[in-house]
Each structure stands twice: as C-alpha cells, then as structure tokens.
Scaffold this motif. Structure first.
Motif, mmCIF file in Angstrom:
data_model
loop_
_atom_site.group_PDB
_atom_site.id
_atom_site.type_symbol
_atom_site.label_atom_id
_atom_site.label_comp_id
_atom_site.label_asym_id
_atom_site.label_seq_id
_atom_site.Cartn_x
_atom_site.Cartn_y
_atom_site.Cartn_z
ATOM 1 N N VAL A 80 0.873 -1.293 0.033
ATOM 2 C CA VAL A 80 -0.058 0.292 -0.039
ATOM 3 C C VAL A 80 0.814 1.225 -0.106
ATOM 4 O O VAL A 80 0.682 2.345 -0.721
ATOM 5 C CB VAL A 80 -0.869 -0.017 1.220
ATOM 6 N N SER A 81 1.922 1.289 0.783
ATOM 7 C CA SER A 81 2.798 2.337 0.788
ATOM 8 C C SER A 81 3.645 2.682 -0.514
ATOM 9 O O SER A 81 3.663 3.843 -0.887
ATOM 10 C CB SER A 81 3.914 2.279 2.114
ATOM 11 N N VAL A 82 4.017 1.464 -1.093
ATOM 12 C CA VAL A 82 4.826 1.900 -2.467
ATOM 13 C C VAL A 82 3.608 2.454 -3.387
ATOM 14 O O VAL A 82 3.924 3.302 -4.175
ATOM 15 C CB VAL A 82 5.039 0.445 -2.998
ATOM 16 N N ALA A 83 2.230 2.004 -3.523
ATOM 17 C CA ALA A 83 1.422 2.263 -4.403
ATOM 18 C C ALA A 83 1.139 3.789 -4.097
ATOM 19 O O ALA A 83 0.693 4.455 -5.068
ATOM 20 C CB ALA A 83 0.093 1.504 -4.210
ATOM 21 N N VAL A 84 0.889 4.295 -2.930
ATOM 22 C CA VAL A 84 0.441 5.532 -2.546
ATOM 23 C C VAL A 84 1.859 6.476 -3.107
ATOM 24 O O VAL A 84 1.457 7.707 -3.578
ATOM 25 C CB VAL A 84 0.433 5.675 -0.881
ATOM 26 N N PHE A 85 3.029 6.083 -2.713
ATOM 27 C CA PHE A 85 4.016 6.968 -3.151
ATOM 28 C C PHE A 85 4.387 6.868 -4.625
ATOM 29 O O PHE A 85 4.600 7.921 -5.224
ATOM 30 C CB PHE A 85 5.430 6.618 -2.819
ATOM 31 N N ALA A 169 10.252 -0.021 -2.374
ATOM 32 C CA ALA A 169 9.961 -0.958 -3.322
ATOM 33 C C ALA A 169 11.019 -2.311 -3.011
ATOM 34 O O ALA A 169 10.382 -3.209 -3.062
ATOM 35 C CB ALA A 169 10.173 -0.618 -4.898
ATOM 36 N N LEU A 170 11.993 -1.821 -2.605
ATOM 37 C CA LEU A 170 13.112 -2.900 -2.245
ATOM 38 C C LEU A 170 12.594 -3.528 -0.855
ATOM 39 O O LEU A 170 12.625 -4.783 -0.620
ATOM 40 C CB LEU A 170 14.314 -2.322 -2.002
ATOM 41 N N THR A 171 12.008 -2.812 -0.081
ATOM 42 C CA THR A 171 11.350 -3.177 1.312
ATOM 43 C C THR A 171 10.236 -4.257 1.006
ATOM 44 O O THR A 171 10.112 -5.041 1.690
ATOM 45 C CB THR A 171 10.758 -1.897 2.035
ATOM 46 N N PHE A 172 9.395 -4.140 0.079
ATOM 47 C CA PHE A 172 8.382 -4.663 -0.427
ATOM 48 C C PHE A 172 8.780 -6.234 -0.563
ATOM 49 O O PHE A 172 8.459 -7.349 -0.125
ATOM 50 C CB PHE A 172 7.526 -4.547 -1.595
ATOM 51 N N PHE A 173 9.991 -6.274 -1.473
ATOM 52 C CA PHE A 173 10.462 -7.675 -1.721
ATOM 53 C C PHE A 173 11.198 -8.482 -0.569
ATOM 54 O O PHE A 173 11.019 -9.556 -0.511
ATOM 55 C CB PHE A 173 11.625 -7.620 -2.931
ATOM 56 N N VAL A 174 11.796 -7.429 0.113
ATOM 57 C CA VAL A 174 12.310 -8.229 1.469
ATOM 58 C C VAL A 174 11.283 -8.765 2.465
ATOM 59 O O VAL A 174 11.569 -9.576 2.959
ATOM 60 C CB VAL A 174 13.329 -7.097 2.207
ATOM 61 N N ALA A 175 10.112 -8.029 2.469
ATOM 62 C CA ALA A 175 8.966 -8.197 3.297
ATOM 63 C C ALA A 175 8.430 -9.528 2.763
ATOM 64 O O ALA A 175 8.239 -10.636 3.796
ATOM 65 C CB ALA A 175 7.861 -7.336 3.250
ATOM 66 N N VAL A 176 8.543 -9.987 1.564
ATOM 67 C CA VAL A 176 8.064 -11.231 0.985
ATOM 68 C C VAL A 176 8.613 -12.235 1.448
ATOM 69 O O VAL A 176 8.267 -13.163 1.678
ATOM 70 C CB VAL A 176 7.735 -11.024 -0.430
ATOM 71 N N ALA A 177 10.232 -12.074 1.460
ATOM 72 C CA ALA A 177 11.249 -13.038 1.926
ATOM 73 C C ALA A 177 11.418 -13.241 3.631
ATOM 74 O O ALA A 177 12.256 -14.180 3.775
ATOM 75 C CB ALA A 177 12.442 -12.608 1.317
ATOM 76 N N LEU A 178 10.463 -12.443 4.301
ATOM 77 C CA LEU A 178 10.851 -12.584 5.649
ATOM 78 C C LEU A 178 10.279 -14.052 6.060
ATOM 79 O O LEU A 178 9.320 -14.672 5.362
ATOM 80 C CB LEU A 178 10.003 -11.471 6.568
ATOM 81 N N PRO A 179 10.851 -14.443 7.165
ATOM 82 C CA PRO A 179 10.284 -15.888 7.601
ATOM 83 C C PRO A 179 8.912 -15.746 8.102
ATOM 84 O O PRO A 179 8.466 -14.720 8.489
ATOM 85 C CB PRO A 179 11.266 -16.430 8.644
ATOM 86 N N GLY A 180 8.314 -16.994 7.984
ATOM 87 C CA GLY A 180 6.981 -17.066 8.773
ATOM 88 C C GLY A 180 5.697 -16.958 7.648
ATOM 89 O O GLY A 180 6.023 -16.635 6.649
#
Length: 390
Positions: A80-85, A169-180
C-alpha cells in the motif's frame, strides 16, 4: 532456516525501510514546497497527517492482530505504501496531495511498529540479537539522509520522492522474503481473546502504563533536540559542518549501543535500564541547555545511546515479555502513538514556545521531563510485575 539467515532478512528489512525514512523524514516538506504548496498548507498537511496516524495506526494494527496476520500485514502495508508514493508522481494541487498524504500517514509509519513486533517475536523464538538487527536501520537512516541531502543540493527536491519510493520497493521484496506464514491462527480464534478491550486492559495495567509513560517522556524529551538544536547551535556561532558532526555522533553512539546491547538486555530489567536512561537524559539536556562549548556538547552527544537507544530497547523488550504474541502489533502501535505522536507533539509545542524566550530553556525543560521519567521508571519497578506473555 538458520538463526543467521533469519537475522539477515530482518536486518535487510530494517535497512531498506529506514533508507526510505531517512529520505522522507527530514526532506518531505521540501518536496511539498517544490510541488507548489505554501508554508501554511504544508503545516496543515503535516498536522492532519499526525492526527490521522494517531487513530489509524493503532486501529489497523489491532485489525491485523484480530485477523491473525503477522508477515501478511507487513507485506500488505508495504505494498500500500509503495502504491501511494507511486501515486505522488503525477500529483499536483493541495487537495490531491493531501488525500495521498493522509493515505501515506495511515500506512507508511505503521511499518515500524509492525516490524518491531515481528522482529522481537523472532528474537525470542530463535535467540537472536535484536540490537545487531536494529542497528542496520540506524545506519540506513544516515545513508538515506546524506544521499538525499546531497542530491537535492546538487539538483532539486524532486529527488526526495524517488529516494523514498526506491527503497520502499526494495522493502516490499524483502518483506515477502521474511520468515513466517502470512496468517497465524484464525480470525476470531476462540482460544485467545484478541479484543480491543483486552489490549486496553493490558496497556493500562499500572506497571505497564507507568513504564511506557516513562519511555514516552524520555523519547519526547528529544523534541527540543530534533526541532531546535541546530537553530540554537548556529545562533551560538557553531558552523553547519560542526552541527552535522554533532548529529552524526549521536547516531553513531546509538548504533554502537545496539551492536553491544544484548548483554544489557539479558542482565538488566527494562525498568532499571529506563531509569538509567532518564537520569542520563537529565544530564544530557542540562548540559545542552547551559553550554554551547563544542567539547561539552560532543561529550553529552554520546548519551544519545542512552536517551534514544537504551530507552527504545527497554520498551521493546518490556512489551514483548509482557504481551501475548497475538496482541504484539496492537501494543507496539499504541506505544508508538503515545510516544511518537501524542506526547512528542505536545512536547514539541512546549519546546517551540520556550525557545522564543531563550535557546537554552527548551533543553532545561527536557531535562525535567527526563528526571520525571526516571522517577516513573523507579515507581514501575516497585509495582507488581505483569504476568509474562503467553
């Protein structure tokens, strides 16, 4: 997944997120001015954003807890944050920018308490070193601020948006790769009460509310520093380069503290750590208010490790130790709203009014707040301790 790999992914998340925050926090008003907004419009927009954040962030975090989401919340809010910016790119005119700014205020700042709740859950589950994960956020904040400042000095303030959007945008890809997994438990799980009433009951337990108010006061004591230290030091004849070095020294002290904080977190109770931070904060702001000697200022800037880093560490560990995992995001966001919104906002107004009467007065007031926080932390240590988190 090994503990080292888990630590690396959370460290990358902090690094990319705080790279964006380092561009956004100091320089977003310059971007707004570059898009044609007046000073009055910028002030109104920032104020409305702060008020929206106070309501929206705890509300959305609690919805996340009730739904049983953890990693999924981080991924969704980052998207959502990426889309807003991205939507800011063609934005022109006060109404359009205001609407987007309110959406950003409801989503972007919430990433920090959500990240804290997820990271600290992993820290306790896998015996990780929180400080060495969190320090990458501080390093990235410095890098983001320096890069943005250099680019807008060489070109124009339009770079601010791109230096927020790229790391996000990089944060989004890192978030997808987080464990859990995206979801833990089921919405409305009867095995555990995740109601707002329970969150407020936990938050307002005497020991908890006393200690977190102490933490909020210490964090809010930075209001004079954030808002008026550069003005006061420049008025005292200190050059811009020296001012930048003093600011950098504080962040470096914070980073070094986080790098070696694990033993403190293991050996000292959060209340003890916070009481020490309050007393050292009283010393820091007293010297800052009474002296413009560069050596004295450089000496007390080291205490940023106590006033910010130790206070933050104590609050994060206290919340994690006393809050059930399913309510962690709600508690983190309530604390964030209390310290970074409500108390900080009021303290900033106080610092502004005092600065007009004398550049040193806001810092002396902040010393008083820190001393009051140390007393509250001491009182919290005498109160019955909450039951450990389930």
């Amino acid at each position: 997944m090994s503990p080292g790999a888990i630590s690396l992914r959370y460290a990358l998340f902090y690094a990319t997120l705080f790279l964006a925050i380092g561009a956004h926090l100091p320089f977003w008003p310059l971007w707004l001015e570059g898009r044609g907004l007046s000073a009055a419009e910028i002030g109104l927009l920032l104020a409305l954003g702060s008020w929206i954040k106070l309501v929206a962030n705890p509300g959305l975090a609690h919805l996340s807890d009730r739904a049983g989401w953890n990693k999924g919340s981080v991924v969704l809010l980052t998207a959502v944050s990426v889309a807003v910016f991205i939507a800011f790119i063609p934005a022109r005119g006060f109404a359009w920018i205001l609407a987007l700014h309110l959406l950003a205020a409801a989503s972007f700042p919430l990433l920090v308490p959500l990240a804290e709740s997820q990271t600290l859950a992993a820290v306790y589950r896998h015996s990780l070193d929180y400080g060495r994960i969190r320090l990458w956020g501080s390093l990235a904040f410095i890098a983001g601020s320096l890069a943005t400042g250099g680019l807008i000095a060489a070109y124009d303030a339009e770079w601010v948006l791109w230096l927020v959007l790229g790391p996000l945008a990089l944060t989004f890809f890192v978030a997808v790769a987080l464990p859990g997994r995206a979801v833990t438990g089921t919405p409305g799980d009867a095995a555990e009460d995740v109601s707002l009433r329970r969150v407020l009951r936990l938050f307002t337990e005497r020991g908890t509310v006393t200690l977190l108010c102490a933490s909020a006061l210490i964090q809010a004591s930075h209001a004079a520093y954030y808002g008026f230290s550069s003005l006061a030091w420049r008025a005292a004849g200190i050059g811009e380069t020296t001012i930048a070095v003093l600011w950098t020294e504080g962040v470096v002290a914070e980073i070094l503290f986080f790098a070696f904080s694990r033993r403190l977190a293991d050996r000292l109770a959060p209340g003890t750590l916070m009481m020490a931070a309050g007393l050292l904060g009283c010393l820091r702001w007293t010297v800052t208010g009474l002296s413009s000697d560069i050596a004295a200022l450089a000496a007390v800037q080291i205490l940023h490790a106590a006033t910010f880093a130790a206070t933050h560490l104590a609050a994060m560990h206290y919340i994690t130790r006393t809050t059930p995992p399913r309510l962690a995001a709600s508690m983190q966001s309530l604390y964030s709203a209390l310290s970074g919104g409500l108390v900080m906002g009021g303290t900033m107004l106080l610092a502004g009014s005092l600065y007009e009467s004398g550049p040193g007065l806001p810092f002396l007031a902040m010393a008083g707040l820190s001393l009051a926080a140390a007393v509250l932390a001491c009182v919290a240590g005498l109160l019955p301790r909450p039951r450990p988190a389930l």
